[in-house]
Scaffold this motif. Structure first.
Motif, PDB file in Angstrom:
ATOM      1  N   GLU A   5       3.949 -17.040  -9.706  1.00  0.00           N
ATOM      2  CA  GLU A   5       5.168 -16.472  -9.125  1.00  0.00           C
ATOM      3  C   GLU A   5       5.262 -14.984  -9.452  1.00  0.00           C
ATOM      4  OE1 GLU A   5       8.344 -16.171  -6.718  1.00  0.00           O
ATOM      5  OE2 GLU A   5       7.020 -17.901  -6.908  1.00  0.00           O
ATOM      6  N   LYS A   6       4.900 -14.620 -10.664  1.00  0.00           N
ATOM      7  CA  LYS A   6       4.896 -13.199 -11.053  1.00  0.00           C
ATOM      8  C   LYS A   6       3.884 -12.432 -10.199  1.00  0.00           C
ATOM      9  CE  LYS A   6       4.374 -10.072 -14.905  1.00  0.00           C
ATOM     10  NZ  LYS A   6       3.903  -9.856 -16.260  1.00  0.00           N
ATOM     11  N   MET A   7       2.692 -13.022 -10.020  1.00  0.00           N
ATOM     12  CA  MET A   7       1.672 -12.385  -9.192  1.00  0.00           C
ATOM     13  C   MET A   7       2.184 -12.195  -7.762  1.00  0.00           C
ATOM     14  SD  MET A   7      -2.189 -13.681  -8.297  1.00  0.00           S
ATOM     15  CE  MET A   7      -2.483 -14.073  -9.996  1.00  0.00           C
ATOM     16  N   TRP A   8       2.831 -13.213  -7.228  1.00  0.00           N
ATOM     17  CA  TRP A   8       3.375 -13.141  -5.869  1.00  0.00           C
ATOM     18  C   TRP A   8       4.396 -12.017  -5.750  1.00  0.00           C
ATOM     19  CZ3 TRP A   8       3.077 -13.508  -0.990  1.00  0.00           C
ATOM     20  CH2 TRP A   8       4.210 -13.589  -0.193  1.00  0.00           C
ATOM     21  N   ARG A   9       5.301 -11.918  -6.699  1.00  0.00           N
ATOM     22  CA  ARG A   9       6.330 -10.862  -6.654  1.00  0.00           C
ATOM     23  C   ARG A   9       5.704  -9.470  -6.742  1.00  0.00           C
ATOM     24  NH1 ARG A   9      11.841 -12.811  -9.570  1.00  0.00           N
ATOM     25  NH2 ARG A   9      11.933 -14.845  -8.584  1.00  0.00           N
ATOM     26  N   GLU A  10       4.714  -9.321  -7.616  1.00  0.00           N
ATOM     27  CA  GLU A  10       4.041  -8.026  -7.746  1.00  0.00           C
ATOM     28  C   GLU A  10       3.260  -7.680  -6.477  1.00  0.00           C
ATOM     29  OE1 GLU A  10       1.805  -8.272 -11.371  1.00  0.00           O
ATOM     30  OE2 GLU A  10       3.613  -8.137 -12.609  1.00  0.00           O
ATOM     31  N   ALA A  11       2.634  -8.687  -5.880  1.00  0.00           N
ATOM     32  CA  ALA A  11       1.901  -8.461  -4.632  1.00  0.00           C
ATOM     33  C   ALA A  11       2.859  -8.022  -3.526  1.00  0.00           C
ATOM     34  CB  ALA A  11       1.151  -9.725  -4.215  1.00  0.00           C
ATOM     35  N   CYS A  12       4.002  -8.670  -3.436  1.00  0.00           N
ATOM     36  CA  CYS A  12       4.994  -8.302  -2.424  1.00  0.00           C
ATOM     37  C   CYS A  12       5.463  -6.863  -2.615  1.00  0.00           C
ATOM     38  CB  CYS A  12       6.195  -9.244  -2.477  1.00  0.00           C
ATOM     39  SG  CYS A  12       5.884 -10.887  -1.845  1.00  0.00           S
ATOM     40  N   SER A  13       5.747  -6.501  -3.836  1.00  0.00           N
ATOM     41  CA  SER A  13       6.205  -5.145  -4.136  1.00  0.00           C
ATOM     42  C   SER A  13       5.146  -4.117  -3.747  1.00  0.00           C
ATOM     43  CB  SER A  13       6.532  -5.044  -5.620  1.00  0.00           C
ATOM     44  OG  SER A  13       6.908  -3.740  -5.954  1.00  0.00           O
ATOM     45  N   PHE A  14       3.908  -4.369  -4.140  1.00  0.00           N
ATOM     46  CA  PHE A  14       2.816  -3.462  -3.816  1.00  0.00           C
ATOM     47  C   PHE A  14       2.633  -3.348  -2.302  1.00  0.00           C
ATOM     48  CE2 PHE A  14      -1.670  -2.934  -2.717  1.00  0.00           C
ATOM     49  CZ  PHE A  14      -1.921  -1.703  -3.272  1.00  0.00           C
ATOM     50  N   LEU A  15       2.587  -4.491  -1.611  1.00  0.00           N
ATOM     51  CA  LEU A  15       2.343  -4.463  -0.161  1.00  0.00           C
ATOM     52  C   LEU A  15       3.503  -3.849   0.602  1.00  0.00           C
ATOM     53  CD1 LEU A  15       0.140  -7.141   1.384  1.00  0.00           C
ATOM     54  CD2 LEU A  15      -0.336  -5.439  -0.325  1.00  0.00           C
ATOM     55  N   ASP A  16       4.726  -4.051   0.127  1.00  0.00           N
ATOM     56  CA  ASP A  16       5.874  -3.397   0.767  1.00  0.00           C
ATOM     57  C   ASP A  16       5.686  -1.887   0.738  1.00  0.00           C
ATOM     58  OD1 ASP A  16       7.002  -5.890   1.159  1.00  0.00           O
ATOM     59  OD2 ASP A  16       8.525  -5.653  -0.414  1.00  0.00           O
ATOM     60  N   MET A  17       5.292  -1.358  -0.409  1.00  0.00           N
ATOM     61  CA  MET A  17       5.057   0.079  -0.544  1.00  0.00           C
ATOM     62  C   MET A  17       3.880   0.527   0.329  1.00  0.00           C
ATOM     63  SD  MET A  17       4.565   2.340  -4.079  1.00  0.00           S
ATOM     64  CE  MET A  17       4.138   0.867  -4.936  1.00  0.00           C
ATOM     65  N   TYR A  18       2.789  -0.231   0.288  1.00  0.00           N
ATOM     66  CA  TYR A  18       1.586   0.106   1.057  1.00  0.00           C
ATOM     67  C   TYR A  18       1.877   0.171   2.555  1.00  0.00           C
ATOM     68  CZ  TYR A  18      -2.967  -0.598   3.280  1.00  0.00           C
ATOM     69  OH  TYR A  18      -4.068  -0.490   4.085  1.00  0.00           O
ATOM     70  N   TYR A  19       2.514  -0.853   3.086  1.00  0.00           N
ATOM     71  CA  TYR A  19       2.781  -0.889   4.526  1.00  0.00           C
ATOM     72  C   TYR A  19       3.818   0.151   4.935  1.00  0.00           C
ATOM     73  CZ  TYR A  19      -0.305  -4.693   5.703  1.00  0.00           C
ATOM     74  OH  TYR A  19      -1.435  -5.439   5.951  1.00  0.00           O
ATOM     75  N   ARG A  20       4.829   0.367   4.103  1.00  0.00           N
ATOM     76  CA  ARG A  20       5.853   1.364   4.413  1.00  0.00           C
ATOM     77  C   ARG A  20       5.257   2.773   4.427  1.00  0.00           C
ATOM     78  NH1 ARG A  20       9.091   0.061   0.695  1.00  0.00           N
ATOM     79  NH2 ARG A  20       8.340   1.529  -0.851  1.00  0.00           N
ATOM     80  N   GLU A  21       4.509   3.126   3.399  1.00  0.00           N
ATOM     81  CA  GLU A  21       3.981   4.488   3.296  1.00  0.00           C
ATOM     82  C   GLU A  21       2.876   4.778   4.310  1.00  0.00           C
ATOM     83  OE1 GLU A  21       3.052   5.910  -0.565  1.00  0.00           O
ATOM     84  OE2 GLU A  21       5.014   5.366  -1.354  1.00  0.00           O
ATOM     85  N   ASN A  22       2.225   3.751   4.800  1.00  0.00           N
ATOM     86  CA  ASN A  22       1.175   3.945   5.797  1.00  0.00           C
ATOM     87  C   ASN A  22       1.653   3.677   7.220  1.00  0.00           C
ATOM     88  OD1 ASN A  22      -1.398   4.643   4.322  1.00  0.00           O
ATOM     89  ND2 ASN A  22      -0.692   2.874   3.151  1.00  0.00           N
ATOM     90  N   ASN A  23       2.955   3.466   7.385  1.00  0.00           N
ATOM     91  CA  ASN A  23       3.567   3.224   8.691  1.00  0.00           C
ATOM     92  C   ASN A  23       2.836   2.140   9.481  1.00  0.00           C
ATOM     93  OD1 ASN A  23       5.613   5.229   8.385  1.00  0.00           O
ATOM     94  ND2 ASN A  23       4.063   6.781   8.797  1.00  0.00           N
ATOM     95  N   LEU A  24       2.520   1.039   8.801  1.00  0.00           N
ATOM     96  CA  LEU A  24       1.840  -0.076   9.453  1.00  0.00           C
ATOM     97  C   LEU A  24       2.875  -1.061   9.991  1.00  0.00           C
ATOM     98  CD1 LEU A  24      -0.948  -0.497   6.773  1.00  0.00           C
ATOM     99  CD2 LEU A  24      -1.127   0.642   8.986  1.00  0.00           C
ATOM    100  N   SER A  25       2.465  -1.876  10.928  1.00  0.00           N
ATOM    101  CA  SER A  25       3.418  -2.749  11.623  1.00  0.00           C
ATOM    102  C   SER A  25       3.976  -3.847  10.717  1.00  0.00           C
ATOM    103  CB  SER A  25       2.767  -3.382  12.850  1.00  0.00           C
ATOM    104  OG  SER A  25       1.981  -4.495  12.488  1.00  0.00           O
ATOM    105  N   LYS A  26       5.207  -4.216  11.018  1.00  0.00           N
ATOM    106  CA  LYS A  26       5.862  -5.286  10.276  1.00  0.00           C
ATOM    107  C   LYS A  26       5.176  -6.619  10.536  1.00  0.00           C
ATOM    108  CE  LYS A  26      10.161  -2.876  10.148  1.00  0.00           C
ATOM    109  NZ  LYS A  26      11.490  -2.899   9.738  1.00  0.00           N
ATOM    110  N   LYS A  27       4.617  -6.769  11.713  1.00  0.00           N
ATOM    111  CA  LYS A  27       3.910  -7.999  12.044  1.00  0.00           C
ATOM    112  C   LYS A  27       2.657  -8.140  11.171  1.00  0.00           C
ATOM    113  CE  LYS A  27       2.075 -10.563  15.983  1.00  0.00           C
ATOM    114  NZ  LYS A  27       1.864 -10.553  17.430  1.00  0.00           N
TER     115      LYS A  27
END
Length: 86
Positions: A5-27
């Motif tokens: 669960e900790k790994m999942w939360r950290e992955a979500c946080s990282f990917l949220d930042m990655y996709y937001r900063e790279n302007n990648l699609s929400k899909k």
């Protein structure tokens, strides 16, 4: 909280930042999160893509440079992918 669960939360946080900063699609973001959730559930871990590794090495570490001995060493970081992974 379990390790997965900790790994999942950290992955979500990282990917949220990655996709937001790279302007990648929400899909694409949602699809990648589903892939990662599945990998963690099945194996207990997940693997970053080359792009995610590169982003993490070159961006996230620099944001947290106060924790790094030398920002110069981060700028010189090279990621090598084994030939069977290309």
């Amino acid at each position: 909280m379990s390790d997965t669960e900790k790994m999942w939360r950290e992955a979500c946080s990282f990917l949220d930042m990655y996709y937001r900063e790279n302007n990648l699609s929400k899909k694409e973001h949602a699809l990648r999160l589903r892939e990662i959730r599945h990998e963690i559930t099945v194996s207990g871990y997940y693997e970053h893509t080359f792009e995610e590794l590169s982003y993490g090495a070159n961006k996230v570490m620099i944001y947290r440079k106060y924790m790094i001995i030398s920002v110069y060493s981060v700028a010189k970081l090279t990621i090598n992918i084994p030939s069977d992974r290309k």
